[in-house]
Design a protein around this motif. Sequence first.
Motif, PDB file in Angstrom:
ATOM      1  N   ASP A  10      63.118  -5.326  -7.471  1.00  0.00           N
ATOM      2  CA  ASP A  10      62.409  -4.119  -7.074  1.00  0.00           C
ATOM      3  C   ASP A  10      60.963  -4.216  -7.547  1.00  0.00           C
ATOM      4  O   ASP A  10      60.678  -4.703  -8.640  1.00  0.00           O
ATOM      5  N   ASN A  11      60.029  -3.719  -6.725  1.00  0.00           N
ATOM      6  CA  ASN A  11      58.615  -3.719  -7.074  1.00  0.00           C
ATOM      7  C   ASN A  11      58.145  -5.104  -7.526  1.00  0.00           C
ATOM      8  O   ASN A  11      57.584  -5.251  -8.602  1.00  0.00           O
ATOM      9  N   PRO A  12      58.355  -6.149  -6.737  1.00  0.00           N
ATOM     10  CA  PRO A  12      58.051  -7.504  -7.177  1.00  0.00           C
ATOM     11  C   PRO A  12      56.565  -7.809  -7.095  1.00  0.00           C
ATOM     12  O   PRO A  12      55.837  -7.185  -6.312  1.00  0.00           O
ATOM     13  N   PRO A  13      56.069  -8.760  -7.914  1.00  0.00           N
ATOM     14  CA  PRO A  13      54.674  -9.170  -7.802  1.00  0.00           C
ATOM     15  C   PRO A  13      54.417  -9.980  -6.545  1.00  0.00           C
ATOM     16  O   PRO A  13      53.277 -10.087  -6.094  1.00  0.00           O
ATOM     17  N   LEU A  14      55.473 -10.547  -5.957  1.00  0.00           N
ATOM     18  CA  LEU A  14      55.351 -11.315  -4.720  1.00  0.00           C
ATOM     19  C   LEU A  14      56.725 -11.453  -4.096  1.00  0.00           C
ATOM     20  O   LEU A  14      57.743 -11.145  -4.715  1.00  0.00           O
ATOM     21  N   VAL A  15      56.751 -11.897  -2.853  1.00  0.00           N
ATOM     22  CA  VAL A  15      58.023 -12.168  -2.194  1.00  0.00           C
ATOM     23  C   VAL A  15      58.021 -13.594  -1.675  1.00  0.00           C
ATOM     24  O   VAL A  15      56.976 -14.164  -1.337  1.00  0.00           O
ATOM     25  N   LEU A  16      59.206 -14.166  -1.613  1.00  0.00           N
ATOM     26  CA  LEU A  16      59.387 -15.509  -1.081  1.00  0.00           C
ATOM     27  C   LEU A  16      59.573 -15.432   0.431  1.00  0.00           C
ATOM     28  O   LEU A  16      60.250 -14.536   0.939  1.00  0.00           O
ATOM     29  N   ASN A  17      58.991 -16.367   1.132  1.00  0.00           N
ATOM     30  CA  ASN A  17      59.156 -16.474   2.572  1.00  0.00           C
ATOM     31  C   ASN A  17      60.108 -17.621   2.897  1.00  0.00           C
ATOM     32  O   ASN A  17      60.293 -18.534   2.089  1.00  0.00           O
ATOM     33  N   PRO A  18      60.756 -17.569   4.067  1.00  0.00           N
ATOM     34  CA  PRO A  18      61.743 -18.603   4.413  1.00  0.00           C
ATOM     35  C   PRO A  18      61.192 -20.028   4.404  1.00  0.00           C
ATOM     36  O   PRO A  18      61.922 -20.979   4.154  1.00  0.00           O
ATOM     37  N   ASP A  19      59.900 -20.194   4.659  1.00  0.00           N
ATOM     38  CA  ASP A  19      59.336 -21.546   4.705  1.00  0.00           C
ATOM     39  C   ASP A  19      58.964 -22.080   3.323  1.00  0.00           C
ATOM     40  O   ASP A  19      58.368 -23.140   3.206  1.00  0.00           O
ATOM     41  N   GLY A  20      59.302 -21.314   2.268  1.00  0.00           N
ATOM     42  CA  GLY A  20      59.009 -21.765   0.911  1.00  0.00           C
ATOM     43  C   GLY A  20      57.689 -21.249   0.373  1.00  0.00           C
ATOM     44  O   GLY A  20      57.401 -21.397  -0.817  1.00  0.00           O
ATOM     45  N   SER A  21      56.877 -20.656   1.229  1.00  0.00           N
ATOM     46  CA  SER A  21      55.630 -20.062   0.761  1.00  0.00           C
ATOM     47  C   SER A  21      55.930 -18.695   0.155  1.00  0.00           C
ATOM     48  O   SER A  21      57.079 -18.253   0.129  1.00  0.00           O
ATOM     49  N   CYS A  22      54.902 -18.020  -0.314  1.00  0.00           N
ATOM     50  CA  CYS A  22      55.125 -16.691  -0.868  1.00  0.00           C
ATOM     51  C   CYS A  22      53.945 -15.795  -0.541  1.00  0.00           C
ATOM     52  O   CYS A  22      52.840 -16.257  -0.247  1.00  0.00           O
ATOM     53  N   THR A  23      54.204 -14.496  -0.572  1.00  0.00           N
ATOM     54  CA  THR A  23      53.172 -13.501  -0.344  1.00  0.00           C
ATOM     55  C   THR A  23      52.991 -12.719  -1.634  1.00  0.00           C
ATOM     56  O   THR A  23      53.940 -12.102  -2.128  1.00  0.00           O
ATOM     57  N   ARG A  24      51.776 -12.790  -2.208  1.00  0.00           N
ATOM     58  CA  ARG A  24      51.491 -12.098  -3.462  1.00  0.00           C
ATOM     59  C   ARG A  24      50.929 -10.716  -3.167  1.00  0.00           C
ATOM     60  O   ARG A  24      50.000 -10.564  -2.380  1.00  0.00           O
ATOM     61  N   PHE A  25      51.504  -9.703  -3.842  1.00  0.00           N
ATOM     62  CA  PHE A  25      51.078  -8.328  -3.629  1.00  0.00           C
ATOM     63  C   PHE A  25      50.075  -7.870  -4.680  1.00  0.00           C
ATOM     64  O   PHE A  25      49.496  -6.802  -4.564  1.00  0.00           O
TER      65      PHE A  25
END
Length: 325
Positions: A10-25
Amino acid sequence: MSDDQSPASDNPPLVLNPDGSCTRFISFPCSPPTPDHDSDTPALSKDVTINDTNKTGVRIYLPKETLITPVGKLPLIIYYHGGGFVLMSASSTQVHNFCNQLAAHLHAVVVSVDYRLAPEHRLPAAYDDGMEALHWIQSSKDPWLTESVDFSNCYLMGTSAGANLAYHVAVRASLQLHDLEPLKIKGVILHHMFIGGVERTGAEIRLADAGMLTLSRCDAMWDLSLPVGASREHEYCNPVVGGGLDDVMSRMKEVGWRVMVTGCYGDLLIDRQLGFAKMLELKGVENECFLGEGYHGIELDDELKAKELFDVILNFMTLNNVHKD
Protein backbone atom coordinates in the motif's frame (compact mmCIF):
# COMPACT_ATOMS: atom_id res chain seq x y z
CA MET A 1 -2.56 2.67 -11.57
CA SER A 2 -3.22 0.44 -14.56
CA ASP A 3 -3.95 -3.27 -14.44
CA ASP A 4 -0.52 -4.14 -15.87
CA GLN A 5 1.29 -2.62 -12.89
CA SER A 6 1.62 -4.27 -9.49
CA PRO A 7 2.26 -2.37 -6.24
CA ALA A 8 4.93 -3.58 -3.80
CA SER A 9 2.62 -2.59 -0.92
CA ASP A 10 0.00 0.00 0.00
CA ASN A 11 1.20 3.53 -0.79
CA PRO A 12 4.38 2.25 -2.49
CA PRO A 13 7.32 4.46 -3.53
CA LEU A 14 7.15 2.78 -6.95
CA VAL A 15 5.48 -0.03 -8.82
CA LEU A 16 6.94 -2.83 -10.89
CA ASN A 17 5.94 -3.17 -14.52
CA PRO A 18 5.63 -6.49 -16.38
CA ASP A 19 8.70 -5.76 -18.52
CA GLY A 20 10.90 -5.49 -15.42
CA SER A 21 11.01 -1.70 -15.41
CA CYS A 22 9.44 0.37 -12.67
CA THR A 23 7.50 3.58 -12.23
CA ARG A 24 8.65 5.79 -9.35
CA PHE A 25 6.00 7.93 -7.68
CA ILE A 26 8.42 9.89 -5.49
CA SER A 27 10.84 12.21 -7.25
CA PHE A 28 13.54 14.43 -5.79
CA PRO A 29 14.94 17.64 -7.29
CA CYS A 30 18.55 17.41 -8.44
CA SER A 31 21.42 19.90 -8.37
CA PRO A 32 24.41 20.09 -10.69
CA PRO A 33 27.96 20.04 -9.30
CA THR A 34 29.61 23.41 -8.62
CA PRO A 35 33.23 23.30 -9.81
CA ASP A 36 33.40 27.09 -10.22
CA HIS A 37 35.47 28.87 -7.57
CA ASP A 38 33.14 31.86 -7.85
CA SER A 39 30.05 29.87 -6.87
CA ASP A 40 28.38 30.68 -3.54
CA THR A 41 28.62 27.11 -2.23
CA PRO A 42 30.93 26.25 0.70
CA ALA A 43 32.62 23.49 -1.31
CA LEU A 44 33.63 22.88 -4.90
CA SER A 45 32.14 19.76 -6.44
CA LYS A 46 32.45 17.73 -9.62
CA ASP A 47 31.15 14.45 -11.05
CA VAL A 48 33.44 11.61 -12.15
CA THR A 49 32.31 8.39 -13.84
CA ILE A 50 33.59 5.13 -12.35
CA ASN A 51 31.86 2.46 -14.42
CA ASP A 52 30.40 3.34 -17.83
CA THR A 53 28.58 0.03 -18.12
CA ASN A 54 26.83 0.30 -14.76
CA LYS A 55 26.46 4.08 -15.05
CA THR A 56 27.99 4.61 -11.62
CA GLY A 57 30.22 7.39 -10.43
CA VAL A 58 31.05 9.79 -7.63
CA ARG A 59 30.55 13.45 -6.82
CA ILE A 60 33.66 14.85 -5.10
CA TYR A 61 33.45 17.80 -2.68
CA LEU A 62 36.45 19.99 -1.84
CA PRO A 63 35.95 22.57 0.96
CA LYS A 64 36.72 26.08 -0.33
CA GLU A 65 38.10 27.36 2.95
CA THR A 66 40.98 24.88 2.82
CA LEU A 67 41.89 26.17 -0.65
CA ILE A 68 42.09 29.73 0.64
CA THR A 69 43.99 28.77 3.80
CA PRO A 70 45.78 25.46 3.19
CA VAL A 71 45.81 23.13 6.19
CA GLY A 72 47.66 20.18 4.70
CA LYS A 73 46.13 16.93 3.55
CA LEU A 74 42.47 16.47 4.51
CA PRO A 75 40.49 13.55 5.92
CA LEU A 76 38.39 11.59 3.43
CA ILE A 77 34.74 10.74 3.95
CA ILE A 78 33.25 8.23 1.52
CA TYR A 79 29.52 8.91 1.66
CA TYR A 80 26.57 6.78 0.51
CA HIS A 81 23.17 8.44 0.06
CA GLY A 82 19.85 7.14 1.35
CA GLY A 83 16.57 6.32 -0.37
CA GLY A 84 15.76 2.76 0.65
CA PHE A 85 18.03 1.44 -2.14
CA VAL A 86 15.32 2.42 -4.66
CA LEU A 87 15.29 6.24 -4.65
CA MET A 88 17.57 9.29 -4.85
CA SER A 89 21.09 9.75 -6.19
CA ALA A 90 24.30 11.60 -5.42
CA SER A 91 22.90 14.55 -7.37
CA SER A 92 19.65 14.78 -5.37
CA THR A 93 19.51 18.31 -3.97
CA GLN A 94 19.09 17.12 -0.38
CA VAL A 95 22.16 14.93 -0.69
CA HIS A 96 24.16 17.57 -2.58
CA ASN A 97 23.48 20.28 0.00
CA PHE A 98 24.22 17.91 2.89
CA CYS A 99 27.58 16.89 1.38
CA ASN A 100 28.47 20.53 0.69
CA GLN A 101 28.00 21.35 4.36
CA LEU A 102 29.62 18.10 5.52
CA ALA A 103 32.81 18.87 3.57
CA ALA A 104 32.92 22.50 4.71
CA HIS A 105 32.16 21.86 8.38
CA LEU A 106 34.55 18.93 8.80
CA HIS A 107 37.30 20.36 6.53
CA ALA A 108 37.23 17.03 4.71
CA VAL A 109 37.08 15.82 1.14
CA VAL A 110 33.76 14.04 0.62
CA VAL A 111 33.30 11.45 -2.12
CA SER A 112 29.57 10.83 -2.57
CA VAL A 113 28.91 7.57 -4.39
CA ASP A 114 26.25 7.13 -7.08
CA TYR A 115 25.34 3.44 -6.95
CA ARG A 116 22.82 1.35 -8.86
CA LEU A 117 19.26 1.27 -7.54
CA ALA A 118 16.79 -1.55 -7.03
CA PRO A 119 14.58 -3.13 -8.24
CA GLU A 120 16.44 -2.89 -11.55
CA HIS A 121 19.58 -3.86 -9.64
CA ARG A 122 18.77 -5.71 -6.44
CA LEU A 123 21.20 -6.14 -3.56
CA PRO A 124 24.09 -6.83 -3.48
CA ALA A 125 24.53 -4.58 -6.56
CA ALA A 126 24.73 -1.45 -4.39
CA TYR A 127 27.30 -3.13 -2.13
CA ASP A 128 29.34 -4.09 -5.21
CA ASP A 129 29.25 -0.48 -6.41
CA GLY A 130 30.14 0.82 -2.96
CA MET A 131 33.19 -1.43 -2.86
CA GLU A 132 34.16 -0.56 -6.44
CA ALA A 133 34.21 3.10 -5.39
CA LEU A 134 36.80 2.29 -2.70
CA HIS A 135 39.05 0.61 -5.24
CA TRP A 136 38.59 3.52 -7.65
CA ILE A 137 39.59 6.02 -4.95
CA GLN A 138 42.56 3.89 -3.94
CA SER A 139 44.01 3.91 -7.46
CA SER A 140 42.63 7.24 -8.72
CA LYS A 141 44.90 9.89 -10.22
CA ASP A 142 42.27 12.60 -9.88
CA PRO A 143 44.10 15.72 -8.63
CA TRP A 144 41.32 16.64 -6.20
CA LEU A 145 42.17 13.39 -4.40
CA THR A 146 45.91 13.04 -4.93
CA GLU A 147 46.66 16.65 -3.97
CA SER A 148 44.21 17.10 -1.10
CA VAL A 149 43.49 13.77 0.62
CA ASP A 150 45.23 12.04 3.51
CA PHE A 151 44.47 8.48 2.42
CA SER A 152 45.45 7.16 5.86
CA ASN A 153 42.55 9.07 7.43
CA CYS A 154 39.41 7.68 5.77
CA TYR A 155 35.86 7.17 7.06
CA LEU A 156 32.90 5.35 5.56
CA MET A 157 29.61 7.15 6.13
CA GLY A 158 26.05 6.74 4.94
CA THR A 159 22.53 7.94 5.62
CA SER A 160 19.61 5.47 5.92
CA ALA A 161 20.09 2.86 3.18
CA GLY A 162 23.50 4.47 2.67
CA ALA A 163 24.38 3.63 6.27
CA ASN A 164 23.38 0.01 5.62
CA LEU A 165 25.58 0.16 2.52
CA ALA A 166 28.51 1.69 4.45
CA TYR A 167 28.33 -1.13 6.99
CA HIS A 168 28.31 -3.88 4.36
CA VAL A 169 31.15 -2.20 2.46
CA ALA A 170 33.08 -2.08 5.75
CA VAL A 171 32.48 -5.81 6.18
CA ARG A 172 33.96 -6.47 2.74
CA ALA A 173 36.78 -3.99 3.20
CA SER A 174 37.87 -5.73 6.40
CA LEU A 175 38.86 -8.68 4.19
CA GLN A 176 40.78 -6.54 1.68
CA LEU A 177 42.90 -4.21 3.78
CA HIS A 178 46.10 -4.89 1.86
CA ASP A 179 44.42 -4.47 -1.53
CA LEU A 180 43.03 -1.08 -0.48
CA GLU A 181 46.35 0.49 0.49
CA PRO A 182 47.20 3.36 0.79
CA LEU A 183 43.52 3.82 1.73
CA LYS A 184 43.14 3.19 5.46
CA ILE A 185 39.70 3.19 7.05
CA LYS A 186 39.62 4.55 10.59
CA GLY A 187 35.92 4.38 11.34
CA VAL A 188 32.36 3.93 10.13
CA ILE A 189 29.59 6.52 10.63
CA LEU A 190 26.07 5.09 10.41
CA HIS A 191 23.54 7.91 10.16
CA HIS A 192 19.93 6.72 10.72
CA MET A 193 20.74 3.20 9.49
CA PHE A 194 18.06 1.53 7.37
CA ILE A 195 17.68 -2.02 8.73
CA GLY A 196 14.76 -4.29 9.41
CA GLY A 197 13.44 -7.71 10.33
CA VAL A 198 10.30 -9.82 10.32
CA GLU A 199 9.25 -9.37 13.96
CA ARG A 200 8.00 -5.84 14.62
CA THR A 201 9.70 -3.68 17.24
CA GLY A 202 7.86 -1.39 19.64
CA ALA A 203 8.92 1.72 17.70
CA GLU A 204 7.81 0.21 14.40
CA ILE A 205 4.35 -0.41 15.81
CA ARG A 206 4.13 2.95 17.62
CA LEU A 207 5.46 5.05 14.71
CA ALA A 208 4.16 2.92 11.82
CA ASP A 209 2.40 5.81 10.11
CA ALA A 210 4.47 8.74 11.35
CA GLY A 211 6.37 10.84 8.83
CA MET A 212 7.53 10.02 5.31
CA LEU A 213 9.20 6.74 6.29
CA THR A 214 6.20 4.60 7.21
CA LEU A 215 6.31 0.92 8.03
CA SER A 216 4.53 0.02 4.78
CA ARG A 217 7.10 1.97 2.79
CA CYS A 218 9.93 0.23 4.64
CA ASP A 219 8.42 -3.14 3.76
CA ALA A 220 7.93 -2.06 0.16
CA MET A 221 11.52 -0.93 -0.24
CA TRP A 222 12.85 -4.16 1.25
CA ASP A 223 10.60 -6.16 -1.08
CA LEU A 224 12.06 -4.23 -4.01
CA SER A 225 15.71 -4.31 -2.99
CA LEU A 226 16.39 -7.69 -1.35
CA PRO A 227 17.30 -10.68 -3.54
CA VAL A 228 14.21 -12.30 -5.04
CA GLY A 229 12.66 -14.69 -2.50
CA ALA A 230 14.60 -13.29 0.50
CA SER A 231 12.78 -12.30 3.66
CA ARG A 232 13.54 -9.41 5.98
CA GLU A 233 15.60 -11.82 8.07
CA HIS A 234 18.23 -11.78 5.32
CA GLU A 235 21.54 -10.38 6.63
CA TYR A 236 21.34 -7.51 4.13
CA CYS A 237 18.26 -6.30 5.98
CA ASN A 238 18.91 -7.59 9.49
CA PRO A 239 22.67 -7.38 10.24
CA VAL A 240 22.36 -8.93 13.69
CA VAL A 241 21.58 -12.34 12.15
CA GLY A 242 23.65 -14.61 9.96
CA GLY A 243 26.12 -17.39 10.57
CA GLY A 244 29.16 -15.24 9.82
CA LEU A 245 28.35 -12.44 12.26
CA ASP A 246 30.93 -13.45 14.87
CA ASP A 247 33.69 -13.52 12.24
CA VAL A 248 32.63 -10.09 10.95
CA MET A 249 32.68 -8.56 14.41
CA SER A 250 36.02 -10.19 15.22
CA ARG A 251 37.56 -8.66 12.10
CA MET A 252 36.18 -5.19 12.84
CA LYS A 253 37.47 -5.46 16.41
CA GLU A 254 40.87 -6.68 15.19
CA VAL A 255 41.37 -3.83 12.70
CA GLY A 256 40.38 -1.37 15.41
CA TRP A 257 37.63 0.47 13.59
CA ARG A 258 35.33 2.54 15.74
CA VAL A 259 31.66 2.88 14.77
CA MET A 260 29.35 5.82 15.30
CA VAL A 261 25.61 5.10 15.33
CA THR A 262 23.21 8.05 15.11
CA GLY A 263 19.44 8.01 15.46
CA CYS A 264 16.32 9.99 16.35
CA TYR A 265 13.61 9.02 18.81
CA GLY A 266 10.91 9.85 16.27
CA ASP A 267 12.30 7.34 13.76
CA LEU A 268 10.42 4.03 13.63
CA LEU A 269 13.82 2.32 13.13
CA ILE A 270 15.31 3.61 16.41
CA ASP A 271 14.87 0.31 18.28
CA ARG A 272 16.73 -1.57 15.56
CA GLN A 273 19.52 1.03 15.45
CA LEU A 274 19.96 0.83 19.22
CA GLY A 275 19.89 -2.97 19.01
CA PHE A 276 22.65 -2.84 16.39
CA ALA A 277 24.76 -0.58 18.60
CA LYS A 278 24.20 -2.93 21.56
CA MET A 279 25.31 -5.86 19.41
CA LEU A 280 28.53 -4.01 18.52
CA GLU A 281 29.17 -3.39 22.21
CA LEU A 282 28.56 -7.03 23.14
CA LYS A 283 30.94 -8.16 20.39
CA GLY A 284 33.67 -5.84 21.62
CA VAL A 285 33.56 -3.35 18.71
CA GLU A 286 34.15 0.19 19.98
CA ASN A 287 31.19 2.39 19.19
CA GLU A 288 29.56 5.68 20.06
CA CYS A 289 25.87 6.59 19.89
CA PHE A 290 24.44 10.02 19.14
CA LEU A 291 20.68 10.26 19.70
CA GLY A 292 18.30 13.19 19.43
CA GLU A 293 14.78 14.35 18.80
CA GLY A 294 13.38 14.32 15.29
CA TYR A 295 12.51 12.02 12.42
CA HIS A 296 14.35 9.76 10.00
CA GLY A 297 16.97 11.76 8.08
CA ILE A 298 16.10 15.09 9.74
CA GLU A 299 19.61 16.48 9.24
CA LEU A 300 19.07 16.52 5.48
CA ASP A 301 16.21 19.00 6.01
CA ASP A 302 17.24 20.97 9.09
CA GLU A 303 20.52 22.95 8.92
CA LEU A 304 20.72 23.45 12.70
CA LYS A 305 20.29 19.72 13.28
CA ALA A 306 22.90 19.06 10.59
CA LYS A 307 25.41 21.38 12.29
CA GLU A 308 24.82 19.57 15.59
CA LEU A 309 25.48 16.25 13.86
CA PHE A 310 28.61 17.58 12.12
CA ASP A 311 30.01 18.79 15.46
CA VAL A 312 29.55 15.31 16.92
CA ILE A 313 31.16 13.67 13.87
CA LEU A 314 34.10 16.08 14.07
CA ASN A 315 34.59 15.21 17.72
CA PHE A 316 34.34 11.49 16.87
CA MET A 317 37.03 11.85 14.21
CA THR A 318 39.28 13.97 16.43
CA LEU A 319 39.08 11.51 19.32
CA ASN A 320 39.56 8.66 16.89
CA ASN A 321 42.86 10.15 15.71
CA VAL A 322 44.00 10.59 19.31
CA HIS A 323 42.87 7.02 20.04
CA LYS A 324 44.84 5.65 17.07
CA ASP A 325 47.95 7.61 18.02
